[in-house]
Design a protein around this motif. Structure first.
Motif, PDB file in Angstrom:
ATOM      1  N   ILE A   1      22.566  40.736  33.239  1.00 40.52           N
ATOM      2  CA  ILE A   1      23.554  41.393  33.479  1.00 40.52           C
ATOM      3  C   ILE A   1      23.126  42.773  33.277  1.00 40.52           C
ATOM      4  N   LYS A   2      22.850  43.817  34.352  1.00 39.09           N
ATOM      5  CA  LYS A   2      22.490  45.714  34.092  1.00 39.09           C
ATOM      6  C   LYS A   2      24.050  46.284  33.736  1.00 39.09           C
ATOM      7  N   LYS A   3      24.206  46.738  33.015  1.00 37.43           N
ATOM      8  CA  LYS A   3      25.550  46.792  32.534  1.00 37.43           C
ATOM      9  C   LYS A   3      25.809  48.120  33.686  1.00 37.43           C
ATOM     10  N   PRO A   4      26.842  48.083  34.604  1.00 38.92           N
ATOM     11  CA  PRO A   4      27.178  48.782  35.531  1.00 38.92           C
ATOM     12  C   PRO A   4      27.768  50.308  35.031  1.00 38.92           C
ATOM     13  N   SER A   5      27.332  50.965  35.793  1.00 38.48           N
ATOM     14  CA  SER A   5      27.772  52.590  35.418  1.00 38.48           C
ATOM     15  C   SER A   5      29.581  52.711  35.535  1.00 38.48           C
ATOM     16  N   SER A   6      29.882  52.476  36.525  1.00 37.68           N
ATOM     17  CA  SER A   6      31.558  52.204  37.144  1.00 37.68           C
ATOM     18  C   SER A   6      32.400  51.122  37.074  1.00 37.68           C
ATOM     19  N   PHE A   7      33.703  51.161  36.417  1.00 43.68           N
ATOM     20  CA  PHE A   7      34.500  50.237  36.404  1.00 43.68           C
ATOM     21  C   PHE A   7      34.716  49.416  37.394  1.00 43.68           C
ATOM     22  N   SER A   8      34.776  49.233  38.344  1.00 37.34           N
ATOM     23  CA  SER A   8      35.027  49.117  39.713  1.00 37.34           C
ATOM     24  C   SER A   8      34.210  47.736  39.739  1.00 37.34           C
ATOM     25  N   GLU A   9      32.308  48.821  39.712  1.00 36.49           N
ATOM     26  CA  GLU A   9      31.601  47.827  39.676  1.00 36.49           C
ATOM     27  C   GLU A   9      31.149  46.487  38.248  1.00 36.49           C
ATOM     28  N   LEU A  10      31.603  47.067  37.190  1.00 37.13           N
ATOM     29  CA  LEU A  10      32.116  45.848  36.065  1.00 37.13           C
ATOM     30  C   LEU A  10      32.917  44.884  36.193  1.00 37.13           C
ATOM     31  N   LYS A  11      33.972  45.586  36.895  1.00 35.62           N
ATOM     32  CA  LYS A  11      35.316  44.670  36.601  1.00 35.62           C
ATOM     33  C   LYS A  11      34.660  42.749  38.417  1.00 35.62           C
ATOM     34  N   LYS A  12      34.012  43.743  39.050  1.00 42.63           N
ATOM     35  CA  LYS A  12      33.104  42.647  40.072  1.00 42.63           C
ATOM     36  C   LYS A  12      32.377  42.142  39.441  1.00 42.63           C
ATOM     37  N   SER A  13      30.960  43.063  38.272  1.00 44.81           N
ATOM     38  CA  SER A  13      30.171  41.310  37.414  1.00 44.81           C
ATOM     39  C   SER A  13      30.757  40.602  36.987  1.00 44.81           C
ATOM     40  N   LEU A  14      31.810  40.866  35.908  1.00 42.61           N
ATOM     41  CA  LEU A  14      32.395  40.266  35.388  1.00 42.61           C
ATOM     42  C   LEU A  14      33.142  38.930  36.124  1.00 42.61           C
ATOM     43  N   LYS A  15      33.504  39.116  36.805  1.00 44.63           N
ATOM     44  CA  LYS A  15      34.619  38.291  38.201  1.00 44.63           C
ATOM     45  C   LYS A  15      33.622  37.314  38.747  1.00 44.63           C
ATOM     46  N   GLN A  16      32.618  37.782  39.019  1.00 45.58           N
ATOM     47  CA  GLN A  16      31.593  37.106  39.858  1.00 45.58           C
ATOM     48  C   GLN A  16      30.946  36.241  38.786  1.00 45.58           C
ATOM     49  N   VAL A  17      30.267  36.147  37.471  1.00 45.42           N
ATOM     50  CA  VAL A  17      30.247  35.628  36.314  1.00 45.42           C
ATOM     51  C   VAL A  17      30.962  34.714  36.082  1.00 45.42           C
ATOM     52  N   VAL A  18      32.606  34.886  35.516  1.00 45.20           N
ATOM     53  CA  VAL A  18      33.209  34.717  34.879  1.00 45.20           C
ATOM     54  C   VAL A  18      33.481  33.015  36.119  1.00 45.20           C
ATOM     55  N   LYS A  19      33.683  33.451  36.696  1.00 47.46           N
ATOM     56  CA  LYS A  19      34.352  32.098  38.099  1.00 47.46           C
ATOM     57  C   LYS A  19      33.280  31.606  38.670  1.00 47.46           C
TER      58      LYS A  19
END
Length: 150
Positions: A113-131
């Motif tokens: 996962i490339k660290k996203p620059s925006s908070f909303s992108e990070l939330k989306k990434s984490l949700k995708q990975v965790v779920k």
């Protein structure tokens, strides 16, 4: 409400305090039943993983560029430890260098996962990975699936 036992145990290993806080805030924002533990380098990660085998995390987010023991060395140590070799490891880095992606893939990371620059992108990434359906992902594991695409 899930019990304490049903919590998804997540370990974040990152030397940047701001990045750790950003991650923790985003994880809290996706409203999943998680228990987040944070460490600052690969050495403290390995000490934690080796000292408390009852509380092995379900998923490790591992930064690459850290002092003392970097993410590459830590990933290698995890994969060379028999009871940790199947631990889910997500590389979580600012680097998008092809050599870093290639090396972590070869060393056995499960996703990059490339660290996203925006908070909303990070939330989306984490949700995708965790779920993520990890059984399916690992069963059909190819390099094309390694780099998380948002």
């Amino acid at each position: 409400m899930k019990s304490e036992m049903d919590k998804l145990k997540i370990l974040l290993v990152d030397d940047d305090e701001d990045d750790r806080q950003f991650f923790a805030d985003a994880l809290e924002g996706i409203e999943l039943n998680t228990d987040l533990h944070q460490l600052e380098n690969g050495k403290s990660c390995m000490e934690f993983l080796l000292s408390d085998t009852k509380n092995t995390p379900d998923l490790v987010f591992l930064d690459l560029n850290m002092p003392i023991m970097n993410g590459f060395e830590c990933l290698e140590a995890i994969r060379n430890t028999p009871h940790l070799k199947d631990l889910l490891v997500a590389i979580y880095s600012t680097s998008s260098a092809e050599r870093d992606i290639e090396e972590t893939f070869e060393k056995g990371a499960n996703i990059y996962i490339k660290k996203p620059s925006s908070f909303s992108e990070l939330k989306k990434s984490l949700k995708q990975v965790v779920k993520m359906n990890w059984a399916y992902h690992l069963n059909d594991f190819k390099k094309e699936n390694f780099l998380l695409k948002i």
